[in-house]
Design an enzyme around this catalytic site. Sequence first.
Site, PDB file in Angstrom:
ATOM      1  N   ASP A   1       0.890  -8.346  14.393  1.00 36.01           N
ATOM      2  CA  ASP A   1       0.635  -7.437  13.272  1.00 36.01           C
ATOM      3  C   ASP A   1      -0.701  -6.731  13.471  1.00 36.01           C
ATOM      4  O   ASP A   1      -1.761  -7.315  13.283  1.00 36.01           O
ATOM      5  CB  ASP A   1       0.640  -8.241  11.976  1.00 36.01           C
ATOM      6  CG  ASP A   1       0.513  -7.387  10.722  1.00 36.01           C
ATOM      7  OD1 ASP A   1       0.233  -6.170  10.838  1.00 36.01           O
ATOM      8  OD2 ASP A   1       0.712  -7.934   9.619  1.00 36.01           O
TER       9      ASP A   1
ATOM     10  N   TYR B   1       0.831  -1.205   0.000  1.00 34.83           N
ATOM     11  CA  TYR B   1       0.000   0.000   0.000  1.00 34.83           C
ATOM     12  C   TYR B   1       0.868   1.259   0.000  1.00 34.83           C
ATOM     13  O   TYR B   1       1.731   1.443   0.861  1.00 34.83           O
ATOM     14  CB  TYR B   1      -0.888  -0.015   1.236  1.00 34.83           C
ATOM     15  CG  TYR B   1      -2.039   0.954   1.222  1.00 34.83           C
ATOM     16  CD1 TYR B   1      -3.253   0.596   0.658  1.00 34.83           C
ATOM     17  CD2 TYR B   1      -1.925   2.213   1.798  1.00 34.83           C
ATOM     18  CE1 TYR B   1      -4.338   1.464   0.678  1.00 34.83           C
ATOM     19  CE2 TYR B   1      -3.002   3.098   1.812  1.00 34.83           C
ATOM     20  CZ  TYR B   1      -4.199   2.723   1.241  1.00 34.83           C
ATOM     21  OH  TYR B   1      -5.258   3.588   1.251  1.00 34.83           O
TER      22      TYR B   1
ATOM     23  N   SER C   1       1.547  -7.547   1.987  1.00 32.83           N
ATOM     24  CA  SER C   1       0.545  -6.618   2.481  1.00 32.83           C
ATOM     25  C   SER C   1      -0.519  -6.371   1.404  1.00 32.83           C
ATOM     26  O   SER C   1      -1.196  -7.305   0.994  1.00 32.83           O
ATOM     27  CB  SER C   1       1.203  -5.319   2.958  1.00 32.83           C
ATOM     28  OG  SER C   1       0.286  -4.524   3.672  1.00 32.83           O
ATOM     29  N   GLN C   2      -0.681  -5.136   0.915  1.00 32.65           N
ATOM     30  CA  GLN C   2      -1.617  -4.924  -0.192  1.00 32.65           C
ATOM     31  C   GLN C   2      -1.266  -5.850  -1.353  1.00 32.65           C
ATOM     32  O   GLN C   2      -2.153  -6.439  -1.988  1.00 32.65           O
ATOM     33  CB  GLN C   2      -1.579  -3.481  -0.674  1.00 32.65           C
ATOM     34  CG  GLN C   2      -2.434  -3.234  -1.912  1.00 32.65           C
ATOM     35  CD  GLN C   2      -2.324  -1.818  -2.421  1.00 32.65           C
ATOM     36  OE1 GLN C   2      -3.203  -1.006  -2.212  1.00 32.65           O
ATOM     37  NE2 GLN C   2      -1.226  -1.504  -3.096  1.00 32.65           N
TER      38      GLN C   2
ATOM     39  N   HIS D   1       4.041  -5.996  11.355  1.00 33.69           N
ATOM     40  CA  HIS D   1       3.688  -6.066   9.937  1.00 33.69           C
ATOM     41  C   HIS D   1       4.891  -6.293   9.021  1.00 33.69           C
ATOM     42  O   HIS D   1       4.713  -6.593   7.847  1.00 33.69           O
ATOM     43  CB  HIS D   1       2.931  -4.809   9.518  1.00 33.69           C
ATOM     44  CG  HIS D   1       2.258  -4.937   8.190  1.00 33.69           C
ATOM     45  ND1 HIS D   1       1.412  -5.989   7.868  1.00 33.69           N
ATOM     46  CD2 HIS D   1       2.304  -4.148   7.073  1.00 33.69           C
ATOM     47  CE1 HIS D   1       0.968  -5.845   6.634  1.00 33.69           C
ATOM     48  NE2 HIS D   1       1.491  -4.747   6.134  1.00 33.69           N
TER      49      HIS D   1
END
Length: 343
Positions: A276, A95, A190-191, A310
């Site tokens: 996370d 992201y 992630s994204q 994360h």
Amino acid sequence: MALFDLPLPELERYLPELDEPADLDDFWATTLAEARRHEVLVDVTRVDAGLRLVDTDDLTFAGFDGQPVRAWVTRPAGSAEQGEPLPVVVEFIGYGGGRGFAHERLAWATAGFVHVVMDTRGQGSTWGNGGHTPDPAGSGPASPGVMTRGIHDPEQHYYRRLMTDAVRAVDAARALPNVDQRRVTVAGISQGGGVALAAAGLCDGLAAAMPDVPFLCHYRRAVDITDAFPYGELVQYLAVHRGAEERVFRTMAYFDGVHLGRRATAPALFSVALRDATCPPSTVFAAYNHYAGLTGRPRTDIEVYTFNQHEGGQAFQLDRQLRWLPEVLAATPAAQVAEAAAR
């Protein structure tokens, strides 16, 4: 960050009820058919990135609505013109990031793969070294970021465009010279991991998927247990638009990695970090435990990083992937991949 989500034994069994839209498959079939009316390869230009052992191409392909999307293609030098067709890893970005420079991600090319790094439309200015793909679509009222762009209508939502781009990136990778179309893997962090899950569910005949600490999964759970952004964009929006909850979550259901990942056929390697707060562990395990649930679950593994947030596994996870993926590709007969592609 202390442990804040369910205990690991409960996470391993966590199978939340689904809230799939009844027209989910029709929605995506129509979306992708519209995108595929356009020739996928727009331009492939060899560039001098200062790399002597790796060839670099600047790729432009037709994404959502035929709109141009940029990508880097790196591969072992000379492999486009000679030798056996190579397997491909198509990577999606986290992201706020963009594709940056071609020399930033060389592990897969130096491991003998063709590596396609898709730029992220309308992003690329939060971290990293920039992006090069605009998002020409407009939006109604939205909170900062992309989560609520077009939030009242799945046809207009940002992730409809980005996830379509991802499927077309796979199409473009298969159209490149001297690639093995049967051995295409999608990956991301992630994204990028959430988009990889979407691509795994929407693309036929993939060889593998590698979503790391994936975002874009199990939205209602996420906003209930974390204040972190980007999920916080949904909370921020709903704090102002107080009557929009049902519509917002209906829209996001079309772009949920839990729902789309259920349709995947490829083996998968996930990762999750138990501390996370950005992508809470239960949202990742929801996607993992439901993965390929509609297609006869193939080999599906997960790496658990108990003490990480994360950042997840970082180089440890890449090391795991570099060993896991060749093993999976070697164990996947061409006939099996071709059968999956025909489903």
